[in-house]
Scaffold this active site. Structure first.
Site, PDB file in Angstrom:
ATOM      1  N   HIS A  55       0.886  -1.159   0.000  1.00 57.38           N
ATOM      2  CA  HIS A  55       0.000   0.000   0.000  1.00 57.38           C
ATOM      3  C   HIS A  55       0.929   1.216   0.000  1.00 57.38           C
ATOM      4  O   HIS A  55       1.379   1.662   1.059  1.00 57.38           O
ATOM      5  CB  HIS A  55      -0.895   0.015   1.230  1.00 57.38           C
ATOM      6  CG  HIS A  55      -1.679  -1.240   1.450  1.00 57.38           C
ATOM      7  ND1 HIS A  55      -2.621  -1.681   0.560  1.00 57.38           N
ATOM      8  CD2 HIS A  55      -1.679  -2.131   2.470  1.00 57.38           C
ATOM      9  CE1 HIS A  55      -3.170  -2.802   1.019  1.00 57.38           C
ATOM     10  NE2 HIS A  55      -2.600  -3.104   2.160  1.00 57.38           N
ATOM     11  N   ARG A  79      -5.959   0.901  12.174  1.00 53.62           N
ATOM     12  CA  ARG A  79      -6.721   1.111  10.943  1.00 53.62           C
ATOM     13  C   ARG A  79      -7.429   2.460  10.953  1.00 53.62           C
ATOM     14  O   ARG A  79      -7.488   3.141   9.928  1.00 53.62           O
ATOM     15  CB  ARG A  79      -7.732  -0.025  10.768  1.00 53.62           C
ATOM     16  CG  ARG A  79      -8.420  -0.001   9.421  1.00 53.62           C
ATOM     17  CD  ARG A  79      -9.368  -1.170   9.244  1.00 53.62           C
ATOM     18  NE  ARG A  79     -10.564  -1.032  10.058  1.00 53.62           N
ATOM     19  CZ  ARG A  79     -11.705  -1.683   9.819  1.00 53.62           C
ATOM     20  NH1 ARG A  79     -11.794  -2.536   8.808  1.00 53.62           N
ATOM     21  NH2 ARG A  79     -12.752  -1.514  10.603  1.00 53.62           N
ATOM     22  N   TYR A 118      -6.284   0.811  -3.119  1.00 57.55           N
ATOM     23  CA  TYR A 118      -7.701   1.050  -2.843  1.00 57.55           C
ATOM     24  C   TYR A 118      -8.047   2.511  -2.600  1.00 57.55           C
ATOM     25  O   TYR A 118      -9.190   2.837  -2.285  1.00 57.55           O
ATOM     26  CB  TYR A 118      -8.188   0.189  -1.674  1.00 57.55           C
ATOM     27  CG  TYR A 118      -7.411   0.262  -0.388  1.00 57.55           C
ATOM     28  CD1 TYR A 118      -7.568   1.319   0.499  1.00 57.55           C
ATOM     29  CD2 TYR A 118      -6.556  -0.771  -0.034  1.00 57.55           C
ATOM     30  CE1 TYR A 118      -6.878   1.359   1.687  1.00 57.55           C
ATOM     31  CE2 TYR A 118      -5.869  -0.750   1.164  1.00 57.55           C
ATOM     32  CZ  TYR A 118      -6.027   0.325   2.028  1.00 57.55           C
ATOM     33  OH  TYR A 118      -5.331   0.361   3.214  1.00 57.55           O
ATOM     34  N   HIS A 203     -10.882  -6.679  -1.624  1.00 57.32           N
ATOM     35  CA  HIS A 203     -10.111  -6.303  -0.441  1.00 57.32           C
ATOM     36  C   HIS A 203     -10.068  -7.423   0.593  1.00 57.32           C
ATOM     37  O   HIS A 203      -8.995  -7.761   1.124  1.00 57.32           O
ATOM     38  CB  HIS A 203     -10.689  -5.037   0.194  1.00 57.32           C
ATOM     39  CG  HIS A 203      -9.982  -4.617   1.443  1.00 57.32           C
ATOM     40  ND1 HIS A 203     -10.335  -5.092   2.701  1.00 57.32           N
ATOM     41  CD2 HIS A 203      -8.928  -3.798   1.644  1.00 57.32           C
ATOM     42  CE1 HIS A 203      -9.535  -4.568   3.605  1.00 57.32           C
ATOM     43  NE2 HIS A 203      -8.675  -3.773   3.005  1.00 57.32           N
ATOM     44  N   ARG A 206     -14.638  -9.321   4.299  1.00 57.10           N
ATOM     45  CA  ARG A 206     -15.457  -8.298   4.960  1.00 57.10           C
ATOM     46  C   ARG A 206     -15.996  -7.291   3.965  1.00 57.10           C
ATOM     47  O   ARG A 206     -17.092  -6.763   4.126  1.00 57.10           O
ATOM     48  CB  ARG A 206     -14.633  -7.539   6.011  1.00 57.10           C
ATOM     49  CG  ARG A 206     -13.989  -8.393   7.072  1.00 57.10           C
ATOM     50  CD  ARG A 206     -13.345  -7.524   8.163  1.00 57.10           C
ATOM     51  NE  ARG A 206     -12.435  -6.515   7.645  1.00 57.10           N
ATOM     52  CZ  ARG A 206     -11.147  -6.729   7.388  1.00 57.10           C
ATOM     53  NH1 ARG A 206     -10.625  -7.942   7.557  1.00 57.10           N
ATOM     54  NH2 ARG A 206     -10.373  -5.754   6.957  1.00 57.10           N
ATOM     55  N   GLU A 231      -6.191 -12.449   8.434  1.00 52.31           N
ATOM     56  CA  GLU A 231      -5.079 -11.695   9.023  1.00 52.31           C
ATOM     57  C   GLU A 231      -5.213 -11.594  10.537  1.00 52.31           C
ATOM     58  O   GLU A 231      -4.220 -11.641  11.256  1.00 52.31           O
ATOM     59  CB  GLU A 231      -5.014 -10.290   8.418  1.00 52.31           C
ATOM     60  CG  GLU A 231      -3.902  -9.431   8.980  1.00 52.31           C
ATOM     61  CD  GLU A 231      -3.836  -8.041   8.368  1.00 52.31           C
ATOM     62  OE1 GLU A 231      -2.907  -7.297   8.721  1.00 52.31           O
ATOM     63  OE2 GLU A 231      -4.713  -7.701   7.541  1.00 52.31           O
ATOM     64  N   HIS A 265      -1.459 -12.569   3.800  1.00 52.01           N
ATOM     65  CA  HIS A 265      -1.365 -12.869   5.229  1.00 52.01           C
ATOM     66  C   HIS A 265      -1.713 -14.336   5.500  1.00 52.01           C
ATOM     67  O   HIS A 265      -0.838 -15.107   5.848  1.00 52.01           O
ATOM     68  CB  HIS A 265      -2.209 -11.921   6.085  1.00 52.01           C
ATOM     69  CG  HIS A 265      -1.918 -10.481   5.874  1.00 52.01           C
ATOM     70  ND1 HIS A 265      -0.655  -9.945   6.023  1.00 52.01           N
ATOM     71  CD2 HIS A 265      -2.725  -9.442   5.491  1.00 52.01           C
ATOM     72  CE1 HIS A 265      -0.696  -8.648   5.771  1.00 52.01           C
ATOM     73  NE2 HIS A 265      -1.921  -8.324   5.433  1.00 52.01           N
ATOM     74  N   ASP A 316       3.714  -4.490   2.421  1.00 52.26           N
ATOM     75  CA  ASP A 316       2.420  -4.120   2.984  1.00 52.26           C
ATOM     76  C   ASP A 316       2.356  -2.644   3.374  1.00 52.26           C
ATOM     77  O   ASP A 316       2.283  -1.772   2.518  1.00 52.26           O
ATOM     78  CB  ASP A 316       2.101  -5.042   4.160  1.00 52.26           C
ATOM     79  CG  ASP A 316       0.641  -4.977   4.592  1.00 52.26           C
ATOM     80  OD1 ASP A 316      -0.110  -4.165   4.039  1.00 52.26           O
ATOM     81  OD2 ASP A 316       0.247  -5.746   5.477  1.00 52.26           O
TER      82      ASP A 316
END
Length: 444
Positions: A55, A79, A118, A203, A206, A231, A265, A316
């Site tokens: 990312h 997050r 994203y 993604h 979820r 993860e 992950h 990551d």
């Protein structure tokens, strides 16, 4: 021409290897050749490492989340802070952060990146005038730095299992199916370099429903497909509560996971899930530095490799960018878990060489790229290690000293045949670092 004292070839370590490069590929490889006048003489030559999970915008976050909050910090509190960064960036910022990350990847020995992208829309959550504007900036950053790109636009529609509506912090990420497929097709038109590849990335379980996962797999069949899965232990519990299955089992039941998939992950698997992942031929995309930083847990690498599983490494969150660092922490995590040494090595073999070869093969597969190899016709993505003490040791010892020791480091890197790193520094580092610093000062 490049002349290497030792080089990691598909069949093993070669000595006195001369390479000719042409049009971004390796034209010829000859061992037991004396160096010729004008050759670029190097000590140890390796295929460049693929980075399967990045990312890039989170490079602006490195070191900024190490202060404890009032309660127990976790992935989930981290997050929320990451969302705040994502909401602050404009397209110019995105490109500057990506360029810095890609410069550092090349300096570390990564020559291809899988960009799990994203951050799509403007700050309000509306599409830009060009809906692919933020992807345009990723391609521009890859082009400016020279790194090969597998671009993985991310499908993100929901905030949790159920589905639960997405939160306001996720507003820049969201798409419907038709708009997302159109975005992927727009990215195909941006892939103008021969080393560019476009895949896609739901993604997570979820963020994409079962029906959406199936629709994407049908509409985008044949592309590299990546997904975050298993993860966090909380994710496993929520998946079990939602559908009665663990995440990897649910994914396997939903889509035809095969060799074109990379499960990022995959930390929390039970034995049946682990064997299913091995049998599918998919790659486990491991990000040991970020997984440690976020407190995710440890992947069962010892059993997975013994069963024939395929692995790759990624940076990551880009909290730190290091080929050696990812491989070292992968092994050290297993040592701590098993209270033993050289856990992931084969009997009598080098730990570093085993991990490097495994990550080369798995990373190339996961990113839809030609095999990373020093062989005629292969991409001229090459990394040299410099032996600061001039000990003249074997290739395996050089790798082990680089990954687990010191006095060996990346000296030079060629990306698609162009030398982009000299004496450990990217040729565009100064200009890229200035733009990065300007963005960081504004965001501070």
């Amino acid at each position: 021409m490049i002349h290497a004292r030792i080089a990691l070839l598909p069949e093993g370590w070669g000595r006195d290897v001369r390479l000719a490069l042409d049009a971004g590929r390796i034209a010829s490889v000859q061992a037991w050749q004396a160096p010729q006048p004008g050759d670029c003489q190097v000590d140890c030559l390796l295929p460049g490492m693929p980075n399967v999970h990045s990312h890039a915008f989170q490079r602006g976050f490195s070191g900024m989340t190490e202060r404890r909050g009032p309660g127990q910090d976790s992935f989930w509190t981290w997050r929320e802070a990451m969302y705040r960064l994502a909401l602050a960036l404009d397209p110019d910022d995105m490109q500057a952060l990506a360029e810095m990350a890609y410069v550092e990847m090349l300096e570390a020995g990564f020559t291809r990146v899988g960009e799990f992208h994203y951050l799509h829309h403007d700050r309000s959550g509306r599409p830009h005038a060009d809906p692919a504007e933020m992807s345009v900036r990723i391609f521009a950053a890859a082009g400016a730095t020279g790194i090969a790109l597998t671009h993985l636009p991310v499908f993100y529609a929901h905030g949790g299992f159920g589905p639960v509506p997405a939160g306001d912090g996720q507003r820049r990420f969201l798409h419907g199916l038709d708009d997302f497929v159109a975005l992927v097709e727009a990215c195909d038109r941006l892939a103008t370099r021969p080393q560019d590849v476009v895949g896609y990335a739901p993604h997570s379980l979820r963020a994409a429903s079962t029906d959406e996962l199936r629709a994407l797999a049908q509409a985008l069949h044949g592309r590299p497909a990546h997904i975050h899965v298993a993860e966090q232990e909380r994710e496993v519990a929520e998946c079990l509560a939602f559908c009665g299955r663990r995440p990897v089992a649910q994914l396997m039941d939903t889509v035809g996971v095969g060799p074109d998939w990379c499960l990022i992950h995959a930390t929390h698997l039970d034995g049946a899930e682990r064997l299913a992942l091995v049998g599918s031929g998919a790659v486990a995309g491991l990000c040991p530095v970020t997984e440690a930083n976020l407190g995710d847990g440890l992947f069962a690498a010892r059993a997975f490799l013994a069963e024939g599983g395929r692995i790759a490494i990624g940076t990551d969150s880009n909290v730190a960018i290091s080929v050696a660092g990812e491989l070292r922490l992968l092994e050290y995590g297993q040592r701590l878990a098993w209270r033993a040494r050289s856990v992931l090595a084969e009997a009598g073999g080098s730990t570093g060489a085993r991990l490097y070869r495994a990550a080369l093969a798995g990373g190339s597969q996961a990113l839809g790229a030609p095999d990373a190899a020093i062989a005629p016709g292969a991409p001229a993505d090459l990394v040299t290690l410099s032996d600061a003490l001039g000990l003249g040791q074997s290739g395996e010892t050089m790798l082990d000293r680089w990954i687990f020791g010191r006095d060996v480091g990346v000296a030079q890197v060629w990306a698609h045949g162009a030398q982009v790193v000299r004496d450990g520094r990217h040729i565009a580092r100064e200009a890229v670092a200035r733009r990065f610093a300007d963005v960081m000062r504004r965001l501070a």
